[in-house]
Motif scaffolding. Structure first.
Motif, PDB file in Angstrom:
ATOM      1  N   LEU B  57       0.831  -1.200   0.000  1.00 24.55           N
ATOM      2  CA  LEU B  57       0.000   0.000   0.000  1.00 24.55           C
ATOM      3  C   LEU B  57       0.872   1.260   0.000  1.00 24.55           C
ATOM      4  O   LEU B  57       0.590   2.219  -0.708  1.00 24.55           O
ATOM      5  CB  LEU B  57      -0.939   0.001   1.214  1.00 24.55           C
ATOM      6  CG  LEU B  57      -1.951  -1.142   1.260  1.00 24.55           C
ATOM      7  CD1 LEU B  57      -2.851  -1.020   2.482  1.00 24.55           C
ATOM      8  CD2 LEU B  57      -2.809  -1.177  -0.007  1.00 24.55           C
ATOM      9  N   ALA B  58       1.947   1.212   0.772  1.00 24.56           N
ATOM     10  CA  ALA B  58       2.830   2.374   0.847  1.00 24.56           C
ATOM     11  C   ALA B  58       3.400   2.728  -0.517  1.00 24.56           C
ATOM     12  O   ALA B  58       3.630   3.898  -0.817  1.00 24.56           O
ATOM     13  CB  ALA B  58       3.947   2.105   1.843  1.00 24.56           C
ATOM     14  N   SER B  59       3.616   1.703  -1.351  1.00 25.28           N
ATOM     15  CA  SER B  59       4.270   1.965  -2.635  1.00 25.28           C
ATOM     16  C   SER B  59       3.357   2.652  -3.648  1.00 25.28           C
ATOM     17  O   SER B  59       3.822   3.133  -4.670  1.00 25.28           O
ATOM     18  CB  SER B  59       4.826   0.669  -3.220  1.00 25.28           C
ATOM     19  OG  SER B  59       3.771  -0.222  -3.502  1.00 25.28           O
ATOM     20  N   VAL B  60       2.055   2.678  -3.391  1.00 25.01           N
ATOM     21  CA  VAL B  60       1.161   3.331  -4.350  1.00 25.01           C
ATOM     22  C   VAL B  60       0.267   4.407  -3.727  1.00 25.01           C
ATOM     23  O   VAL B  60      -0.344   5.187  -4.455  1.00 25.01           O
ATOM     24  CB  VAL B  60       0.229   2.331  -5.057  1.00 25.01           C
ATOM     25  CG1 VAL B  60       1.021   1.403  -5.949  1.00 25.01           C
ATOM     26  CG2 VAL B  60      -0.587   1.542  -4.061  1.00 25.01           C
ATOM     27  N   CYS B  61       0.216   4.451  -2.408  1.00 24.70           N
ATOM     28  CA  CYS B  61      -0.754   5.352  -1.797  1.00 24.70           C
ATOM     29  C   CYS B  61      -0.166   6.709  -1.468  1.00 24.70           C
ATOM     30  O   CYS B  61       0.984   6.827  -1.062  1.00 24.70           O
ATOM     31  CB  CYS B  61      -1.344   4.731  -0.538  1.00 24.70           C
ATOM     32  SG  CYS B  61      -2.503   3.428  -0.942  1.00 24.70           S
ATOM     33  N   LEU B  72      -7.842   4.754   5.232  1.00 21.61           N
ATOM     34  CA  LEU B  72      -9.141   5.187   4.747  1.00 21.61           C
ATOM     35  C   LEU B  72      -9.456   4.402   3.468  1.00 21.61           C
ATOM     36  O   LEU B  72      -8.754   4.520   2.462  1.00 21.61           O
ATOM     37  CB  LEU B  72      -9.109   6.693   4.472  1.00 21.61           C
ATOM     38  CG  LEU B  72     -10.437   7.425   4.303  1.00 21.61           C
ATOM     39  CD1 LEU B  72     -11.358   7.209   5.507  1.00 21.61           C
ATOM     40  CD2 LEU B  72     -10.206   8.913   4.082  1.00 21.61           C
ATOM     41  N   ILE B  73     -10.513   3.608   3.521  1.00 22.96           N
ATOM     42  CA  ILE B  73     -10.823   2.708   2.408  1.00 22.96           C
ATOM     43  C   ILE B  73     -10.971   3.458   1.089  1.00 22.96           C
ATOM     44  O   ILE B  73     -10.407   3.073   0.069  1.00 22.96           O
ATOM     45  CB  ILE B  73     -12.110   1.906   2.699  1.00 22.96           C
ATOM     46  CG1 ILE B  73     -11.906   1.026   3.943  1.00 22.96           C
ATOM     47  CG2 ILE B  73     -12.494   1.045   1.511  1.00 22.96           C
ATOM     48  CD1 ILE B  73     -13.174   0.335   4.423  1.00 22.96           C
ATOM     49  N   SER B  74     -11.705   4.556   1.135  1.00 20.35           N
ATOM     50  CA  SER B  74     -11.955   5.290  -0.103  1.00 20.35           C
ATOM     51  C   SER B  74     -10.654   5.809  -0.713  1.00 20.35           C
ATOM     52  O   SER B  74     -10.494   5.829  -1.941  1.00 20.35           O
ATOM     53  CB  SER B  74     -12.919   6.453   0.153  1.00 20.35           C
ATOM     54  OG  SER B  74     -12.373   7.308   1.141  1.00 20.35           O
ATOM     55  N   GLU B  75      -9.714   6.210   0.155  1.00 22.17           N
ATOM     56  CA  GLU B  75      -8.420   6.679  -0.326  1.00 22.17           C
ATOM     57  C   GLU B  75      -7.639   5.559  -1.002  1.00 22.17           C
ATOM     58  O   GLU B  75      -7.023   5.747  -2.047  1.00 22.17           O
ATOM     59  CB  GLU B  75      -7.585   7.238   0.841  1.00 22.17           C
ATOM     60  CG  GLU B  75      -7.896   8.667   1.221  1.00 22.17           C
ATOM     61  CD  GLU B  75      -7.539   9.658   0.109  1.00 22.17           C
ATOM     62  OE1 GLU B  75      -6.538   9.408  -0.600  1.00 22.17           O
ATOM     63  OE2 GLU B  75      -8.263  10.651  -0.053  1.00 22.17           O
ATOM     64  N   LEU B  76      -7.659   4.390  -0.364  1.00 24.99           N
ATOM     65  CA  LEU B  76      -6.955   3.235  -0.917  1.00 24.99           C
ATOM     66  C   LEU B  76      -7.470   2.910  -2.312  1.00 24.99           C
ATOM     67  O   LEU B  76      -6.705   2.736  -3.254  1.00 24.99           O
ATOM     68  CB  LEU B  76      -7.142   2.004  -0.016  1.00 24.99           C
ATOM     69  CG  LEU B  76      -6.394   1.990   1.321  1.00 24.99           C
ATOM     70  CD1 LEU B  76      -6.641   0.670   2.033  1.00 24.99           C
ATOM     71  CD2 LEU B  76      -4.910   2.212   1.108  1.00 24.99           C
ATOM     72  N   ILE B  77      -8.791   2.854  -2.417  1.00 26.85           N
ATOM     73  CA  ILE B  77      -9.397   2.515  -3.711  1.00 26.85           C
ATOM     74  C   ILE B  77      -8.996   3.534  -4.768  1.00 26.85           C
ATOM     75  O   ILE B  77      -8.615   3.179  -5.881  1.00 26.85           O
ATOM     76  CB  ILE B  77     -10.937   2.427  -3.575  1.00 26.85           C
ATOM     77  CG1 ILE B  77     -11.313   1.214  -2.710  1.00 26.85           C
ATOM     78  CG2 ILE B  77     -11.600   2.337  -4.941  1.00 26.85           C
ATOM     79  CD1 ILE B  77     -12.796   1.067  -2.433  1.00 26.85           C
ATOM     80  N   LYS B  78      -9.044   4.808  -4.357  1.00 26.57           N
ATOM     81  CA  LYS B  78      -8.681   5.865  -5.300  1.00 26.57           C
ATOM     82  C   LYS B  78      -7.215   5.725  -5.740  1.00 26.57           C
ATOM     83  O   LYS B  78      -6.902   5.765  -6.924  1.00 26.57           O
ATOM     84  CB  LYS B  78      -8.917   7.237  -4.652  1.00 26.57           C
ATOM     85  CG  LYS B  78      -9.511   8.263  -5.590  1.00 26.57           C
ATOM     86  CD  LYS B  78      -9.421   9.662  -5.013  1.00 26.57           C
ATOM     87  CE  LYS B  78     -10.401   9.874  -3.867  1.00 26.57           C
ATOM     88  NZ  LYS B  78     -10.256  11.211  -3.230  1.00 26.57           N
ATOM     89  N   SER B  79      -6.341   5.540  -4.777  1.00 27.93           N
ATOM     90  CA  SER B  79      -4.910   5.470  -5.073  1.00 27.93           C
ATOM     91  C   SER B  79      -4.563   4.300  -5.983  1.00 27.93           C
ATOM     92  O   SER B  79      -3.850   4.454  -6.973  1.00 27.93           O
ATOM     93  CB  SER B  79      -4.099   5.324  -3.782  1.00 27.93           C
ATOM     94  OG  SER B  79      -4.239   6.465  -2.982  1.00 27.93           O
ATOM     95  N   ILE B  80      -5.089   3.123  -5.634  1.00 27.88           N
ATOM     96  CA  ILE B  80      -4.749   1.934  -6.421  1.00 27.88           C
ATOM     97  C   ILE B  80      -5.320   2.049  -7.827  1.00 27.88           C
ATOM     98  O   ILE B  80      -4.636   1.796  -8.811  1.00 27.88           O
ATOM     99  CB  ILE B  80      -5.243   0.643  -5.736  1.00 27.88           C
ATOM    100  CG1 ILE B  80      -4.593   0.495  -4.352  1.00 27.88           C
ATOM    101  CG2 ILE B  80      -4.927  -0.574  -6.581  1.00 27.88           C
ATOM    102  CD1 ILE B  80      -5.121  -0.671  -3.530  1.00 27.88           C
TER     103      ILE B  80
END
Lengths: 217, 217
Positions: B57-61, B72-80
């Motif tokens: 996660l750190a490598s893309v977020c 934050l789930i929504s942030e993760l989805i957006k970032s990935i």
DNA sequence: TAGATTGTTAATCGATTAACAATC
DNA sequence: TAGATTGTTAATCGATTAACAATC
């Protein structure tokens, strides 16, 4: 053969992944040129390291290669095919007869790769057979799987329906699931989920393109 | 942004493979429960190591996780999603309108995964469109690809025809090939071949079954 | 505060590749 | 014989996991 089961795990996952590729390559070369092929030749064609090729082959092949000549092509093909279990096909059921499901049912090549689809299931079958394979309603799933000792279930339903189908397959005694739905499936510990993950492929394609195009002036 | 290209290669292949799975999982969880999710929770559900999840996660977020709460789930989805290029789709052509080709053409989900099929080709088109996409004869391939700057070619022809089709795609300026034919394709250095290798999946399924069944008394 | 979780550094593991002696 | 190729042992590389201090 006390540990025939543990012997299987001797081979690395990475090697196992490459074996079908070797087979494709070996089948593609013209045997009229020579009965033998060397590890460096295979390596160059497949863009691998030659030591890796030798190790991979050594882990599945019965007969050794010959210095200066290489490996007998026919022996390699025989060894890899038999290691991968091609020829004695595992039986499978498929759930979901949409476009993709029908495509898989219509493909007769799986038997060569060690799997035979014996029946298909759908909530609402639109035809009674596809490619000579019976299409049944979902309520027949459990009975048929148990009766025929089916161990592979193929999921080609839309994403939202996949988990429920998966649960029913597990209840029906399936041990391995080949999942084409783009969702993460929850299964008990001992069940294998093999995701045919097109999204992963697309991710690789997309990243490669981005790199290629960025490189251009 | 001097090295936006090299930044891409910072991420490991293994991580890239897992990203679509994270996305599937994150999309599947019920956001009503909580807006946040922790690495250990993701790890347990996906059967991964929690440190691995954090590193991935750190490598893309863009945003960091919060101690005690998680991400934050929504942030993760957006970032990935944005990292994987979902949303701005690469255009692709497909060659071979057999069962599998038609299935892929009929699937409208690829755009969500960063790819859009704009046209299909066949030696002998049986219909002029499939799912509103034009089906053209092979002689139109090169012109269309060059004109529309298409960079992805999808091969769904039978094995024996695949290499020739691949060569023509390369001539047409394609940079990445998504190959569904069970053959080893030869391509120039800079071209990516992504094999959608069902045989590999089948090998894994077969090996798992053998192990499972051997284990039983 | 105590405890769950974060991010990072160090150790481990597995896979790849380099080096090399043995063989035809 | 010389040289291509084999198989194996040792070194390297990359990815995973364990250990731990920092944070809320």
């Amino acid at each position: 053969m006390a540990d025939s089961a543990s012997q299987l795990s001797v081979i690395s996952k990475q090697t196992l992944k490459r074996l079908p590729d070797y087979l494709n390559y070996l089948n593609s070369i013209n045997k009229d040129d020579s009965d033998y092929i060397s590890a460096p030749t295979i390596a160059k064609a497949m863009r691998l390291n030659d030591v890796q090729v030798r190790k991979d082959l050594a882990s599945v092949c019965t007969s050794a290669g010959k210095p200066k000549k290489g490996f007998l092509i026919s022996e390699l093909i025989k060894s890899i095919s038999s290691f991968l279990g091609y020829g004695n096909a595992n039986e499978a059921v498929l759930v979901g007869t949409g476009q993709l499901g029908r495509a898989l049912l219509s493909y007769n090549g799986f038997e060569d790769y060690g799997m035979k689809i014996v029946a298909a299931f759908d909530k609402l079958p639109v035809s009674s057979t596809i490619n000579n394979k019976p299409v049944l309603t979902m309520d027949k799933l459990e009975d048929l799987c148990h009766r025929m000792h089916i161990h592979i279930g193929i999921i080609t339903v839309p994403g939202p329906a996949a988990q429920e189908v998966c649960d029913r397959l597990v209840q029906s005694g399936i041990l391995a699931v080949w999942n084409f739905a783009p969702v993460h499936l929850k299964v008990p510990e001992h069940i294998l989920v093999q995701n045919e993950n097109m999204a992963v492929s697309l991710a690789f394609l997309s990243k490669h393109l981005k790199k290629s195009i960025d490189k251009q002036p």
